[in-house]
Design a protein around this motif. Structure first.
Motif, mmCIF file in Angstrom:
data_model
loop_
_atom_site.group_PDB
_atom_site.id
_atom_site.type_symbol
_atom_site.label_atom_id
_atom_site.label_comp_id
_atom_site.label_asym_id
_atom_site.label_seq_id
_atom_site.Cartn_x
_atom_site.Cartn_y
_atom_site.Cartn_z
ATOM 1 N N GLY A 1 0.811 -1.210 0.000
ATOM 2 C CA GLY A 1 0.000 0.000 0.000
ATOM 3 C C GLY A 1 0.843 1.257 0.000
ATOM 4 N N SER A 2 1.919 1.258 0.786
ATOM 5 C CA SER A 2 2.809 2.417 0.834
ATOM 6 C C SER A 2 3.487 2.658 -0.506
ATOM 7 N N ILE A 3 3.970 1.582 -1.123
ATOM 8 C CA ILE A 3 4.641 1.713 -2.416
ATOM 9 C C ILE A 3 3.647 2.169 -3.488
ATOM 10 N N ALA A 4 2.453 1.576 -3.497
ATOM 11 C CA ALA A 4 1.448 1.920 -4.512
ATOM 12 C C ALA A 4 0.991 3.366 -4.390
ATOM 13 N N HIS A 5 0.973 3.896 -3.179
ATOM 14 C CA HIS A 5 0.525 5.277 -2.964
ATOM 15 C C HIS A 5 1.474 6.271 -3.633
ATOM 16 N N GLY A 6 2.756 5.941 -3.664
ATOM 17 C CA GLY A 6 3.710 6.742 -4.427
ATOM 18 C C GLY A 6 4.025 8.108 -3.855
ATOM 19 N N ASP A 7 3.883 8.290 -2.541
ATOM 20 C CA ASP A 7 4.214 9.587 -1.956
ATOM 21 C C ASP A 7 5.732 9.703 -1.817
ATOM 22 N N PRO A 8 6.350 10.718 -2.417
ATOM 23 C CA PRO A 8 7.812 10.845 -2.363
ATOM 24 C C PRO A 8 8.350 11.171 -0.977
ATOM 25 N N SER A 9 7.463 11.503 -0.029
ATOM 26 C CA SER A 9 7.893 11.765 1.340
ATOM 27 C C SER A 9 7.844 10.517 2.214
ATOM 28 N N ALA A 10 7.324 9.413 1.689
ATOM 29 C CA ALA A 10 7.221 8.176 2.454
ATOM 30 C C ALA A 10 8.589 7.508 2.580
ATOM 31 N N GLU A 11 8.752 6.746 3.659
ATOM 32 C CA GLU A 11 10.049 6.157 3.951
ATOM 33 C C GLU A 11 10.398 4.979 3.034
ATOM 34 N N LEU A 12 9.443 4.093 2.776
ATOM 35 C CA LEU A 12 9.760 2.873 2.035
ATOM 36 C C LEU A 12 10.216 3.135 0.599
ATOM 37 N N PRO A 13 9.601 4.059 -0.151
ATOM 38 C CA PRO A 13 10.125 4.348 -1.483
ATOM 39 C C PRO A 13 11.572 4.834 -1.470
ATOM 40 N N CYS A 14 11.938 5.626 -0.461
ATOM 41 C CA CYS A 14 13.303 6.128 -0.356
ATOM 42 C C CYS A 14 14.283 4.980 -0.106
ATOM 43 N N VAL A 15 13.936 4.072 0.791
ATOM 44 C CA VAL A 15 14.785 2.914 1.068
ATOM 45 C C VAL A 15 14.914 2.034 -0.170
ATOM 46 N N LEU A 16 13.807 1.817 -0.851
ATOM 47 C CA LEU A 16 13.811 0.988 -2.052
ATOM 48 C C LEU A 16 14.715 1.584 -3.123
ATOM 49 N N ALA A 17 14.675 2.908 -3.260
ATOM 50 C CA ALA A 17 15.524 3.579 -4.247
ATOM 51 C C ALA A 17 16.996 3.464 -3.872
ATOM 52 N N GLU B 1 15.440 11.441 9.011
ATOM 53 C CA GLU B 1 14.438 12.340 8.429
ATOM 54 C C GLU B 1 14.068 13.410 9.433
ATOM 55 N N VAL B 2 13.437 14.453 8.924
ATOM 56 C CA VAL B 2 12.863 15.501 9.764
ATOM 57 C C VAL B 2 11.400 15.647 9.367
ATOM 58 N N ALA B 3 10.525 15.585 10.351
ATOM 59 C CA ALA B 3 9.088 15.782 10.136
ATOM 60 C C ALA B 3 8.577 16.735 11.209
ATOM 61 N N ARG B 4 7.398 17.280 11.000
ATOM 62 C CA ARG B 4 6.838 18.212 11.983
ATOM 63 C C ARG B 4 6.688 17.523 13.333
ATOM 64 N N THR B 5 6.141 16.321 13.337
ATOM 65 C CA THR B 5 6.080 15.469 14.517
ATOM 66 C C THR B 5 6.385 14.050 14.065
ATOM 67 N N HIS B 6 6.839 13.218 14.977
ATOM 68 C CA HIS B 6 7.131 11.839 14.605
ATOM 69 C C HIS B 6 5.855 11.166 14.098
ATOM 70 N N GLY B 7 5.973 10.547 12.928
ATOM 71 C CA GLY B 7 4.820 9.893 12.321
ATOM 72 C C GLY B 7 4.259 10.644 11.136
ATOM 73 N N ASP B 8 4.552 11.954 11.048
ATOM 74 C CA ASP B 8 4.144 12.711 9.870
ATOM 75 C C ASP B 8 5.034 12.345 8.691
ATOM 76 N N PHE B 9 4.555 12.628 7.486
ATOM 77 C CA PHE B 9 5.417 12.458 6.323
ATOM 78 C C PHE B 9 6.603 13.420 6.447
ATOM 79 N N ALA B 10 7.729 12.992 5.934
ATOM 80 C CA ALA B 10 8.973 13.739 6.112
ATOM 81 C C ALA B 10 8.974 15.040 5.324
#
Length: 295
Positions: A114-130, A185-194
């Protein structure tokens, strides 16, 4: 708001799910963990006629070693990666990054696919995969296709996934025992998108000279971005303060963030440069310590 009316379908096998996608693809959405899709439906940014819930397709729920990579089924939840001894042993960068994903409640429900399919560039898993040069296996009734992150992620929240396709598996290359990694990463609060994030894998010789480097950043371009120029620049060198200053400048030159309510483009550009420096320092300290990964 509540989602528009839809027909709810719940297949119990990959074959059944793919058949439904073949029949209804243009008018359907695939639901796995729902942490990304449900808010989109509630805001009526998407109004599918059919919702295909693959939550009972157990053949998509696995973590296993296959050759030179760690194969993770699309239905594996973040919490399962977080607690997996196999992930910790074979891909510690993924194990470190997963702790940054959302909250405990989100990690209990959210899935890798689901995370990969969503394709948000701020998500952690796409960055690790890249950073790791991983692969995404997508399937349809016509067969399977293996895609690189560059082929899969097209732009902000848009992927190459076709209406009749679904993600079946994500492949994370097994990390060398001689390597060390870091995710920051830096996010506004832990758990937010980076606001910005960096993933690094390093190998060095006994003198601290970099022999291999893999670096990716997220949150600052329309897709997760591999910093090939930076990688090439540091190989064969020691990570001195002077070299790290060059890395920061090169990183800033290779990103093009946009301003929004949470930060200006200048802020994000400077931030990601600092994060790459920080990740490199941590990774080289870990590899020189000789424990392979974490302090």
């Amino acid at each position: 708001m509540k989602p528009a009316v839809f027909n709810y379908l719940r297949p119990e096998s990959v074959e059944e799910a793919l058949r439904l996608l073949s029949d209804y693809g243009d008018d359907a959405k695939v639901l796995s963990g729902g942490q990304s899709l449900i808010p989109v439906l509630n805001m009526r940014l998407s109004t599918p006629e059919y919702l295909i819930d693959i939550g009972k397709v157990e053949e998509l729920n696995y973590i296993r070693e296959e050759g030179d990579h760690l194969a993770i089924g699309a239905l594996v939840r973040h919490k399962d990666i977080e607690s997996s001894p196999l992930v910790k042993e074979l891909c510690p960068l993924l194990e470190e990054a997963i702790r940054w994903v959302g909250t405990t409640q989100i990690r209990n429900r959210g899935t890798v696919g689901g995370s990969i399919a969503h394709g948000d560039p701020s998500a952690e898993l796409p960055c690790v995969l890249a950073a790791l040069r991983g692969e995404i296996v997508v399937a349809s009734m016509e067969g399977e296709e293996v895609l690189s992150p560059e082929e899969f992620f097209l732009t902000y929240m848009l992927t190459s996934l076709q209406p009749d396709q679904m993600i079946k598996e994500i492949r994370f290359p097994i990390m060398s025992k001689e390597s060390a990694s870091s995710f920051v990463e830096v996010a506004r609060t832990h758990g937010d998108f980076a606001l910005a994030e960096a993933a690094v894998v390093l190998e060095t010789d006994e003198t601290g000279t970099v022999t291999k480097a893999q670096i990716a950043v997220g949150g600052v371009n329309p897709t997760p971005t591999v910093l090939e120029e930076v990688e090439e620049h540091i190989i064969g060198k020691k990570l001195t303060d002077e070299l790290l200053a060059e890395v920061r400048e090169m990183t800033e030159d290779n990103v093009d963030p946009e301003s929004d309510l949470h930060g200006t483009d200048e802020y994000r550009r400077e931030l990601v440069g600092v994060l790459v420096q920080r990740a490199l320092k941590t990774a080289v300290a870990r590899v020189m310590k000789g424990d392979g990964q974490h302090e």
